[in-house]
Design an enzyme around this catalytic site. Structure first.
Site, PDB file in Angstrom:
ATOM      1  N   HIS A 153     -12.532 -31.367   9.476  1.00 44.79           N
ATOM      2  CA  HIS A 153     -12.309 -32.385  10.520  1.00 44.79           C
ATOM      3  C   HIS A 153     -11.782 -33.717  10.000  1.00 44.79           C
ATOM      4  O   HIS A 153     -12.211 -34.791  10.454  1.00 44.79           O
ATOM      5  CB  HIS A 153     -13.606 -32.611  11.307  1.00 44.79           C
ATOM      6  N   HIS A 174     -13.358 -32.975  20.437  1.00 50.24           N
ATOM      7  CA  HIS A 174     -14.555 -32.222  20.063  1.00 50.24           C
ATOM      8  C   HIS A 174     -15.723 -32.510  21.012  1.00 50.24           C
ATOM      9  O   HIS A 174     -16.843 -32.772  20.566  1.00 50.24           O
ATOM     10  CB  HIS A 174     -14.925 -32.581  18.622  1.00 50.24           C
ATOM     11  N   GLU A 211     -12.384 -26.320  21.360  1.00 53.78           N
ATOM     12  CA  GLU A 211     -11.472 -27.130  20.547  1.00 53.78           C
ATOM     13  C   GLU A 211     -10.112 -26.446  20.495  1.00 53.78           C
ATOM     14  O   GLU A 211      -9.926 -25.466  19.769  1.00 53.78           O
ATOM     15  CB  GLU A 211     -12.065 -27.293  19.139  1.00 53.78           C
TER      16      GLU A 211
HETATM   17  C1  BGC Z   1     -17.046 -26.452  13.468  1.00 57.12           C
HETATM   18  C2  BGC Z   1     -18.516 -26.255  13.224  1.00 57.12           C
HETATM   19  C3  BGC Z   1     -19.111 -27.591  12.979  1.00 57.12           C
HETATM   20  C4  BGC Z   1     -18.856 -28.468  14.191  1.00 57.12           C
HETATM   21  C5  BGC Z   1     -19.353 -29.867  14.001  1.00 57.12           C
HETATM   22  C6  BGC Z   1     -16.892 -27.265  14.694  1.00 57.12           C
HETATM   23  O1  BGC Z   1     -15.549 -27.464  14.967  1.00 57.12           O
HETATM   24  O2  BGC Z   1     -16.341 -25.243  13.546  1.00 57.12           O
HETATM   25  O3  BGC Z   1     -18.739 -25.408  12.117  1.00 57.12           O
HETATM   26  O4  BGC Z   1     -20.480 -27.501  12.747  1.00 57.12           O
HETATM   27  O5  BGC Z   1     -17.476 -28.517  14.443  1.00 57.12           O
HETATM   28  O6  BGC Z   1     -18.868 -30.407  12.862  1.00 57.12           O
END
Ligand code: BGC
Length: 382
Positions: free
Chosen positions: A132, A206, A344
């Site tokens: 991310h 998100h 997402e």
């Molecule tokens: C990920 C997860 C993660 C979450 C928060 C998601 O996009 O795939 O593995 O825990 O985001 O970071």
């Protein structure tokens, strides 16, 4: 169970929105201070309202959606987005709740990739991989913000420049994200970016949703359809193996709507790796980059429903597997495992290391342009 019926008018409707911009109207969009970060920076919250009485709150910090108030089948509003009351918690406690994620949403294996013969190293922040956008990703930056309105919508435009080398990524990236909330309870998110050097880009939002209310407990009874016949299996650190596998006959088959909880307890190895659903589905498209229905999910209890449309090739469906009650969110809520789900829209995880995946490379002179629509509706019990 059959697929949900979706109004086809939506595909054309969002395209015409931008043509009818008017001046800012305080009945549709207002701004006030949300709070002050420990380092003294003030954070603003914009409230986007519509004629249906619904509203969405969005921060200039991380473009974070902090609240989504939409009606149930009886017309009663509830806030269906998880979040925090204190802005500092978005820097310290938050698993990207509501945030704009960039430059690269999802994972890049071992934080390494090669582009045009140059090797790049990113911060490792998740099980040996980069996740991310890094330590201070787009979710933790304060964006330039501007409010405006159209005849039937409130618009918030957010922009930032991520400098060359930011979190290890090459090139200065100029990003603009526009949130448009209209009278049909549709939230359109348009992403736009340019660069001065070849780089990789993968932006998403998100938000964590619970269609019974952000503090209403488990989402396992929600009924989900994903318009995908294949997905990208992962290794134990959630990096794609490279395969694109059929969902048929597995827990990953949401082609026909089913309760999220029906197969989440299956002993399948992929479910074990993700501790539930935390995978990328390969969206069915008439042709690549077509803007089409990606997923639909509804709560039989409240009747609230989300129909999701995107031009992106992939969808990470995540069932809040890492929520564990340790952080205190809005209204003193301890968010528990499976207390929310995320949708997402994205390019596939680790694409810079998988030439068989659609490319995420952006070069000078090119424009990254993508649109996702969350339509908040009602489904009467069938
Ligand atoms: C990920 C997860 C993660 C979450 C928060 C998601 O996009 O795939 O593995 O825990 O985001 O970071």
């Amino acid at each position: 169970m059959k697929k949900f019926l979706i109004c086809p008018a939506i595909v054309g409707a969002y395209l015409s929105l931008v043509s009818c911009m008017t001046n800012e109207n305080p009945d549709r969009i207002s701004v006030k201070q949300f709070g002050v970060l420990d380092d003294g920076r003030a954070v603003q919250v914009y409230t986007l309202k519509n004629s249906a009485g619904s509203s969405i709150d969005i921060l200039d910090l991380g473009g974070i959606i902090t609240a989504i108030n939409v009606p149930d089948r009886d017309g009663t509003l509830a806030d269906i987005a998880l979040g925090f009351d204190n802005p500092e918690q978005y820097l310290t406690d938050s698993p990207y709740m509501g945030a704009l994620v960039g430059r690269y949403a999802n994972r890049i294996a071992k934080g390494k990739f090669t582009l045009d013969g140059n090797d790049y190293s990113l911060a490792i922040n998740n099980m040996g991989n980069a996740l991310h956008g890094g330590i201070v990703g787009f979710d933790k930056k304060i964006w330039q913000s501007a409010a405006s309105t159209a005849d039937d919508a409130a618009i918030l435009t957010l922009s930032l420049v991520s400098p060359d080398g930011d979190e290890g990524y090459p090139g200065a990236l100029s990003a603009t994200v526009t949130y448009t909330f209209d009278d049909q309870n549709r939230l359109t998110i348009s992403y736009h970016a340019t660069t001065d050097k070849a780089t990789v880009v993968n932006l998403t939002n998100h938000s964590y949703f619970n269609l019974n209310g952000h503090n209403a407990g488990s989402i396992l009874d929600h009924v989900m359809m994903i318009n995908a016949a294949t997905y990208t299996p992962v290794d134990e650190t959630l990096i794609p193996t490279r395969e694109i596998s059929p969902v048929k006959g597995t827990a990953f088959d949401f082609e026909n709507a089913k309760p999220i909880g029906r197969d989440i307890g299956a002993g399948e190895q992929q479910i074990q790796y993700g501790l539930g659903y935390d995978h990328n589905w390969v969206l069915e498209k008439s042709s690549p980059n077509d803007f089409e229905l990606a997923a639909a999910v509804y709560s039989p209890k409240s009747g609230r429903m989300i129909s999701l449309y995107t031009d992106q090739p992939g969808l990470q469906f995540y069932t809040g597997n890492f929520l564990d009650g340790t952080v205190t969110g809005k209204d003193n809520t301890r968010y528990q495992k499976r207390g929310a789900f995320c949708l997402e829209t994205q390019h596939f995880p680790d694409s810079p290391n998988h030439p068989n995946f659609p490319t995420t490379i952006l070069r000078p002179g090119e424009t990254y342009e993508t649109t996702t629509v969350f339509e908040f509706g009602i489904l009467e019990q069938d």
